[in-house]
Design an enzyme around this catalytic site. Structure first.
Site, short mmCIF file in Angstrom:
data_model
loop_
_atom_site.label_atom_id
_atom_site.label_comp_id
_atom_site.label_asym_id
_atom_site.label_seq_id
_atom_site.Cartn_x
_atom_site.Cartn_y
_atom_site.Cartn_z
N GLU A 1 -12.38 -8.60 39.23
CA GLU A 1 -12.98 -8.84 40.58
C GLU A 1 -12.66 -10.17 41.19
O GLU A 1 -12.10 -10.91 40.85
CB GLU A 1 -14.27 -8.10 40.60
CG GLU A 1 -14.28 -6.61 41.01
CD GLU A 1 -13.68 -6.24 42.45
OE1 GLU A 1 -13.32 -7.16 43.47
OE2 GLU A 1 -13.48 -5.19 42.47
N HIS A 2 -13.08 -10.23 42.58
CA HIS A 2 -13.02 -11.28 43.23
C HIS A 2 -13.65 -12.69 42.66
O HIS A 2 -14.59 -12.50 42.14
CB HIS A 2 -13.60 -11.17 44.56
CG HIS A 2 -15.06 -10.81 44.59
ND1 HIS A 2 -15.91 -11.80 44.73
CD2 HIS A 2 -15.78 -9.85 44.49
CE1 HIS A 2 -17.09 -11.33 44.45
NE2 HIS A 2 -17.15 -9.92 44.51
N GLY A 3 -12.80 -13.74 43.10
CA GLY A 3 -13.49 -15.00 42.71
C GLY A 3 -13.61 -15.29 41.26
O GLY A 3 -14.50 -16.36 40.95
N GLY B 1 -16.93 -13.41 40.46
CA GLY B 1 -17.72 -14.73 40.26
C GLY B 1 -17.58 -14.95 38.68
O GLY B 1 -18.50 -16.00 38.25
#
Length: 205
Positions: free
Chosen positions: A133-135, A153
């Protein structure tokens, strides 16, 4: 243009060949012995290959871990070949956000998703149907198994193996050299190398 060679002749090499774009046609593979299932010619072992092809070759490290799930042998192999160029391979059916950074020699397999702002290091594998997922910040030589989910994250150190269908909670940090077992749920930071399994994941060794 440099010829492409696969370093390892096992099942992962065959899977990788299925997602190579038409512009990347491997000229052969490197292994200790002939692998009957490989449709390419064997060009020798590592010593023979490096002595004869290193000046005009690019490589993809297709040896993974075997039954131990440790990525240390793969890390040593990557070090031997570090001076050679290595392409990034993304399967046509994978979804990779435009802002994602992917290091050399890494491969993103069928139906995998890598979301916005994620950074993936060198010689990583995001296997079939995995989600990052993101980041996220993914180190070098990280294996993310089929169907695994790495939430937003997350930070993953070098030489980490994440088994099939494992899940990692948002914001968690996993130290270098950790092994996360099949189906494990990582809900807190992993701060020591070792093998972790279960729901929630606990250190086994």
């Amino acid at each position: 243009m440099c010829s492409l060679f696969l370093i390892g002749g096992g099942g992962h090499a065959l899977s990788l060949m299925e997602i190579l774009p038409g512009t990347l046609s491997p000229s052969g593979y490197v292994d200790m012995a002939d692998v009957p299932a490989m449709p390419l010619r064997r060009v020798g072992d590592d010593d023979e290959f490096l002595a004869s092809h290193a000046a005009d070759a690019q490589v993809l490290i297709t040896m993974v871990s075997g039954s131990s799930c440790s990525l240390q042998s793969r890390a040593s192999l990557i070090k031997r070949y570090e001076a050679l160029p290595a392409p990034v391979v993304v399967a046509p059916s994978a979804t990779v956000a435009s802002s994602v950074s992917i290091g050399k020699g890494s491969a993103i397999f069928h139906q995998a998703v890598v979301n916005v702002g994620t950074v993936i290091g060198n010689h990583c594998i995001v296997n079939t149907g995995a989600v990052v997922e993101h980041g996220c910040a993914i180190g070098n030589n990280v294996f993310i198994g089929p169907g695994a989910v790495v939430c937003g994250g997350v930070t993953i150190g070098d030489n980490v193996y994440i088994g099939a269908n494992a899940a990692v909670r948002p914001g968690v940090k996993i130290c270098a050299d950790a092994i996360i077992g099949i189906g494990a749920a990582v809900v807190k930071n992993v701060e020591q190398p070792g093998t972790y399994a279960g729901v929630p994941a606990r250190k086994l060794s």
